[in-house]
Design an enzyme around this catalytic site. Structure first.
Site, PDB file in Angstrom:
ATOM      1  N   LYS A  85      30.525  42.283  13.425  1.00 42.32           N
ATOM      2  CA  LYS A  85      31.308  41.245  14.290  1.00 42.32           C
ATOM      3  C   LYS A  85      32.587  41.252  13.868  1.00 42.32           C
ATOM      4  CE  LYS A  85      27.786  39.150  16.173  1.00 42.32           C
ATOM      5  NZ  LYS A  85      27.303  38.804  17.669  1.00 42.32           N
ATOM      6  N   LYS A 195      38.269  43.520  28.951  1.00 37.27           N
ATOM      7  CA  LYS A 195      37.028  43.157  28.648  1.00 37.27           C
ATOM      8  C   LYS A 195      37.040  41.599  28.049  1.00 37.27           C
ATOM      9  CE  LYS A 195      32.676  43.147  27.110  1.00 37.27           C
ATOM     10  NZ  LYS A 195      32.461  43.805  25.555  1.00 37.27           N
ATOM     11  N   ASN A 203      31.463  34.187  27.782  1.00 38.70           N
ATOM     12  CA  ASN A 203      30.501  34.118  26.542  1.00 38.70           C
ATOM     13  C   ASN A 203      30.449  32.662  26.274  1.00 38.70           C
ATOM     14  OD1 ASN A 203      30.808  36.835  26.659  1.00 38.70           O
ATOM     15  ND2 ASN A 203      30.781  37.062  24.713  1.00 38.70           N
ATOM     16  N   SER A 264      24.295  36.418  26.897  1.00 38.50           N
ATOM     17  CA  SER A 264      25.361  37.146  26.330  1.00 38.50           C
ATOM     18  C   SER A 264      25.157  37.027  24.671  1.00 38.50           C
ATOM     19  CB  SER A 264      26.711  36.009  26.686  1.00 38.50           C
ATOM     20  OG  SER A 264      26.511  34.895  25.867  1.00 38.50           O
TER      21      SER A 264
HETATM   22  O1  KPL Z   1      30.157  41.508  26.440  1.00 35.94           O
HETATM   23  C1  KPL Z   1      29.203  40.753  26.870  1.00 35.94           C
HETATM   24  C2  KPL Z   1      28.833  39.921  25.863  1.00 35.94           C
HETATM   25  O2  KPL Z   1      27.683  39.458  26.003  1.00 35.94           O
HETATM   26  O3  KPL Z   1      29.258  40.009  24.637  1.00 35.94           O
HETATM   27  C3  KPL Z   1      28.965  40.608  28.223  1.00 35.94           C
HETATM   28  C4  KPL Z   1      30.004  41.485  28.984  1.00 35.94           C
HETATM   29  C5  KPL Z   1      29.346  39.146  28.725  1.00 35.94           C
HETATM   30  C6  KPL Z   1      27.614  41.040  28.517  1.00 35.94           C
HETATM   31  O4  KPL Z   1      26.874  40.005  28.322  1.00 35.94           O
END
Ligand code: KPL
Length: 317
Positions: A85, A195, A203, A264
């Protein structure tokens, strides 16, 4: 190209296990090796005994990969793939330090942009970044479900030497062969921001409302918050000199549709009452914005709401 490279995945969480499964499939029949480093000694022992398990379309496969908590035993490695993380990056780099020697590639695979400031802790290794939209749900320690296909991009933030470039290309090729479509890019920072826009929009809102990604498009009043949060992030990116292509909000809506049933990563964290990556996502927008003289009230509100949820973990159920 060397046929026998050693890849080391650090952090067997949801993404780490998915990467392990893809790399082990992709290197079958080659002389290359894969191992896993886990700072949690008990879990490392468990995963070393039981293997790492990945489910795709109802089919489950177990990968008997060596897992250790000891960096000395894990190394040396040609490519160290950091899947921890974002808030564990610095601690993890400190413990991996003996492995980060000249000739090694250190590949960061985190959500957000907070890890972009951690380069000084990378020792002699060549730094590379990756970003993925693959869906991964951790069912149990070492047991992941591949929850939706996406795309993965890898690249160096600045021109790299031929040795490091070859190693990263090999890693991308192994990953693709193993089922995660992985492409090398010259513009990884742009990809990381692209992203980030998606994570900024999805999220925290899924974690606050306890819903799957696709539900954000149907719950009343949510789409407006998503649009505002992403627009603030886009303003911050442009002010910081990031070239933004396409429409980040439409891209976010598209990801909601494509990963409609996905939980997510932030909602998964909240459900397990674990620390979230809010600081690396909406928190990073607030910080970057402030340093550029821009206020980002919607992102700030999302940060505060997630912090309140995290503060509630301490309270009895
Ligand atoms: O990257 C993601 C996450 O959950 O951290 C997404 C693209 C939102 C997919 O759930």
């Amino acid at each position: 190209m060397r046929p026998d490279i050693h890849l080391l995945v650090v952090g067997p969480g949801a993404l780490g296990c998915l990467v392990v499964a893809a790399l082990s499939r992709g290197m079958e029949g080659t002389g290359s090796r894969l191992s896993v480093l886990d700072h949690d000694r008990n879990r490392a022992d468990l995963l070393n005994r039981q293997g790492i398990c990945c489910e795709l379309d109802g089919n489950r496969r177990r990968f008997p990969i060596p897992v250790t908590a000891d960096p000395e035993t894990a190394g040396p490695a040609d490519v160290v793939i950091l899947c921890v993380k974002s808030y564990d990056v610095l601690a993890s780099l400190a413990s991996c330090r003996p492995l980060l020697t000249e000739g090694t590639v250190l590949l960061f695979l985190q959500n957000g942009i907070a890890h972009l400031d951690c380069g000084d802790a990378a020792g002699e290794a060549a730094i590379a970044y990756g970003t993925t939209t693959e869906g991964a749900t951790l069912l149990n320690p070492g047991h992941v479900r591949h929850a939706g296909h996406g795309a993965t991009f890898l690249g160096f933030p600045s021109p790299a030497d031929a040795h490091s470039t070859t190693l990263l290309h090999q890693t991308a090729a192994i990953c693709s062969r193993g089922g995660l479509t992985t492409t090398m890019t010259d513009d990884i920072l742009h990809r990381l921001w692209a992203k980030l826009f998606v994570n900024v929009g999805i999220n925290a809102l899924t974690a606050i409302h306890g819903c799957a990604n696709g539900d954000l498009l149907t719950l009343p009043g949510i789409v407006e918050r998503m649009r505002t949060a992403v627009a603030e992030a886009e303003r911050v990116a442009r002010a910081g000199g990031i070239v933004v292509t396409g429409d980040p909000y439409s891209a976010t809506v598209e990801v909601c549709r494509k990963t409609a049933d996905n939980i997510s990563s932030m909602l998964q964290d909240v459900r397990r009452r674990r620390r979230t990556e809010i600081d690396a996502i909406n928190g990073a927008i607030v910080r970057e914005g402030r340093s550029l003289g821009l206020e980002t009230p919607e992102n700030l509100r999302l940060v505060e709401q997630i912090r309140a949820i995290e503060a509630g973990y301490a309270a009895p159920h």
